[in-house]
Design an enzyme around this catalytic site. Sequence first.
Site, mmCIF file in Angstrom:
data_model
loop_
_atom_site.group_PDB
_atom_site.id
_atom_site.type_symbol
_atom_site.label_atom_id
_atom_site.label_comp_id
_atom_site.label_asym_id
_atom_site.label_seq_id
_atom_site.Cartn_x
_atom_site.Cartn_y
_atom_site.Cartn_z
ATOM 1 N N SER A 1 0.746 -1.120 0.010
ATOM 2 C CA SER A 1 0.133 0.075 0.098
ATOM 3 C C SER A 1 0.890 1.302 -0.076
ATOM 4 O O SER A 1 2.083 0.967 0.223
ATOM 5 C CB SER A 1 -0.987 -0.121 1.207
ATOM 6 O OG SER A 1 -1.707 1.025 1.340
ATOM 7 N N CYS A 2 0.306 2.562 -0.446
ATOM 8 C CA CYS A 2 1.113 3.721 -0.137
ATOM 9 C C CYS A 2 0.076 4.752 -0.239
ATOM 10 O O CYS A 2 -1.048 4.817 0.506
ATOM 11 C CB CYS A 2 1.955 3.651 -1.459
ATOM 12 S SG CYS A 2 1.080 3.640 -3.086
ATOM 13 N N GLY A 3 0.511 5.857 -0.955
ATOM 14 C CA GLY A 3 -0.562 6.965 -0.934
ATOM 15 C C GLY A 3 -1.505 6.836 -1.895
ATOM 16 O O GLY A 3 -2.606 7.254 -1.619
ATOM 17 N N TRP B 1 -4.012 5.100 0.466
ATOM 18 C CA TRP B 1 -4.357 5.988 1.581
ATOM 19 C C TRP B 1 -5.380 6.958 0.778
ATOM 20 O O TRP B 1 -6.244 7.330 1.630
ATOM 21 C CB TRP B 1 -3.196 6.661 2.152
ATOM 22 C CG TRP B 1 -3.596 7.491 3.461
ATOM 23 C CD1 TRP B 1 -3.838 8.595 3.657
ATOM 24 C CD2 TRP B 1 -3.898 6.468 4.540
ATOM 25 N NE1 TRP B 1 -4.066 8.617 5.024
ATOM 26 C CE2 TRP B 1 -4.241 7.388 5.712
ATOM 27 C CE3 TRP B 1 -3.827 5.001 4.847
ATOM 28 C CZ2 TRP B 1 -4.685 7.190 6.819
ATOM 29 C CZ3 TRP B 1 -4.207 4.815 6.270
ATOM 30 C CH2 TRP B 1 -4.779 5.831 7.170
#
Length: 286
Positions: free
Chosen positions: A241-243, A270
């Site tokens: 996962s990330c932004g 996110w």
Amino acid sequence: MTSSADDPLVSTDWLSARIDNPRIKVIDASYKMPGALPLPSDDYLGVHIPGAVFFDVNAIANPGDPRPHMYPSTEQFARDVAALGISSGDTVVVYDSGAWVAAPRAWWMFLSFGHPNVKVLDGGLKKWLREGRPTHSGRVTPKPGKFQARLDPGFVRSKAQLLGNLDTHAEQVVDARPRPRFEGTVAEPWPGRRSGHIPGSRNVPYAELFDAQTGAMKSLQELRQAFENAGVDITKPIVTSCGSGVSALVLTLALYRLGVRDTALYDGSWAEWGLPDGPPVATGPA
């Protein structure tokens, strides 16, 4: 451990020796956060590896989805990739500016849609330029290719699946954002999002996996250590996962180099989870 045959990375030497091969298609998948100028597409027009076409992460995406650059339909991916002059029998080599953000995203999309012959250029344009290799400028207009796609849904995860995982802990969630964003000590660059991370997730900041000077990815031993230090067990299931579902794939690529298959991407990341009315958020260190 990867053998050279299934290592997802290729070197600048490797590409330079094959740059004139008509069955090797080079794509520039450089990406920047919204509002950052000049646009990656303008950077591409200014300088790119000879013959490269521009893979626009924001355009090769679902146009009807309010979340940033979510996966497109199978039909759209096939159409957009064919328009870039790529056919199903080609080997695709994808690079970015060398800041290691979006080349792995494009690589994972090709794999997701059933195209295994895809590689990432180690060090990207940064390393290519440092070595004084030839470049072109301006637009490349390729002859359309013939590309067939079929999405394997196992490559991606939805918010509903990540919510279910809060209870089952069946998959480890590993977040690629910088530590201050993960810990919730700074405001999110995506407007209107809360700060923090998915409860129970681990943090391996993507920028720690490559050498900032050369742009090359770190050694297998250093990659393994980065995950171990974050408390990630690479023998067990992992979702990255990330932004907004782009830099997470730097982690996926590193894991792939370590011989880890069957990871998945939380595409909404996110930008989705952090919405004001979203699911639970944790702050502080993992």
